[in-house]
Scaffold this motif. Structure first.
Motif, PDB file in Angstrom:
ATOM      1  N   ASN A 154      84.557  20.700  40.407  1.00 54.88           N
ATOM      2  CA  ASN A 154      85.662  19.985  41.048  1.00 54.88           C
ATOM      3  C   ASN A 154      85.117  19.168  42.234  1.00 54.88           C
ATOM      4  O   ASN A 154      83.992  19.366  42.671  1.00 54.88           O
ATOM      5  N   CYS A 183      87.615  27.142  44.764  1.00 60.40           N
ATOM      6  CA  CYS A 183      86.597  28.203  44.695  1.00 60.40           C
ATOM      7  C   CYS A 183      86.485  28.953  46.026  1.00 60.40           C
ATOM      8  O   CYS A 183      86.089  30.110  46.051  1.00 60.40           O
ATOM      9  N   CYS A 222      84.322  23.958  46.288  1.00 61.01           N
ATOM     10  CA  CYS A 222      85.578  23.230  46.473  1.00 61.01           C
ATOM     11  C   CYS A 222      86.625  24.141  47.124  1.00 61.01           C
ATOM     12  O   CYS A 222      86.406  25.347  47.286  1.00 61.01           O
ATOM     13  N   CYS A 261      81.572  20.399  43.251  1.00 58.05           N
ATOM     14  CA  CYS A 261      81.470  21.815  43.611  1.00 58.05           C
ATOM     15  C   CYS A 261      80.348  22.454  42.776  1.00 58.05           C
ATOM     16  O   CYS A 261      80.267  22.243  41.574  1.00 58.05           O
ATOM     17  N   CYS A 321      82.234  25.001  40.115  1.00 53.33           N
ATOM     18  CA  CYS A 321      83.160  24.587  39.046  1.00 53.33           C
ATOM     19  C   CYS A 321      83.124  23.103  38.706  1.00 53.33           C
ATOM     20  O   CYS A 321      83.713  22.702  37.708  1.00 53.33           O
TER      21      CYS A 321
HETATM   22 ZN   LIG Z   1      84.904  24.821  42.740  1.00 51.70          ZN
END
Ligand SMILES: [Zn+2]
Length: 198
Positions: free
Chosen positions: A60, A70, A67, A55, A58
């Protein structure tokens, strides 16, 4: 064994948690005992290798720019829980105790292992803070020496913004293990009992 079998076993052995014996068992399972499973596994690996990325916000796992967390408008954007790895995020999500967002560093500072600040996913965290998106930074990093050093680095080097509160979880978490090995109840109380961090 054959050269191709040994090559497969060698690659399996490099996976976390698999030793020589386990790699041999998996290779035999796939090639001899259940060869019908192999094409589906190969295509799942190929698909994941192409589709799964980090992502942009973040760190992820994601299959597009952001992601699922988010992209979820119900999550509290201003609460950002900083974790070492994606499985830590998964453990906290499983506890159901957190409705904020995350930031995955993909490591922790470790001079012995040659991991410096440039090796961590810090640029996008810095950007999130500069954009004023972050209200509270919850440090959910391991409570070992490297985790502590990473927490200190973050508080010392991230953009100084008085509006950002920094807290640390850790109460009741197993020493050295951190988030990943804690059960949901422990994680929940660790999150609720987070304390101000300097
Ligand atoms: Zn994210």
């Amino acid at each position: 064994m054959t050269p191709a079998f040994e090559k497969l076993q060698k690659h399996l052995k490099q996976l976390p948690g698999l030793g020589y014996r386990a790699a041999e068992r998996i290779a035999l399972h796939l090639l001899v005992e259940k060869p019908a499973r192999l094409p589906a596994l190969v295509s799942a690996l190929e698909e994941a290798a192409v589709a799964v990325r980090r992502c942009d916000r973040c760190g992820n796992l994601a299959e597009s720019e952001f992601c699922a967390i988010c992209s979820d408008e119900k999550r509290e954007r201003a609460l950002v829980c900083v974790v070492e790895h994606v499985p830590d995020l998964v453990a906290i999500e499983r506890s159901g105790a957190f409705r904020g967002t995350y930031h995955v560093l993909h490591g922790k500072l470790s001079p012995i292992h040659g991991v410096g600040p440039d090796d961590l996913n810090l640029a996008s965290l810095r950007a999130r803070m500069e954009e004023g998106e972050v209200g509270e930074l919850i440090l959910a990093l391991p409570n070992d020496v490297e985790g502590e050093a990473t927490c200190h680095y973050l508080t010392d080097h991230l953009p100084a913004n008085r509006a950002v509160k920094t807290t640390r979880i850790g109460f009741g978490l197993p020493s050295g293990g951190g988030v990943l090995y804690a059960d949901s109840v422990t994680l929940k109380s660790a999150l609720e009992g987070r304390r101000g961090y300097q």
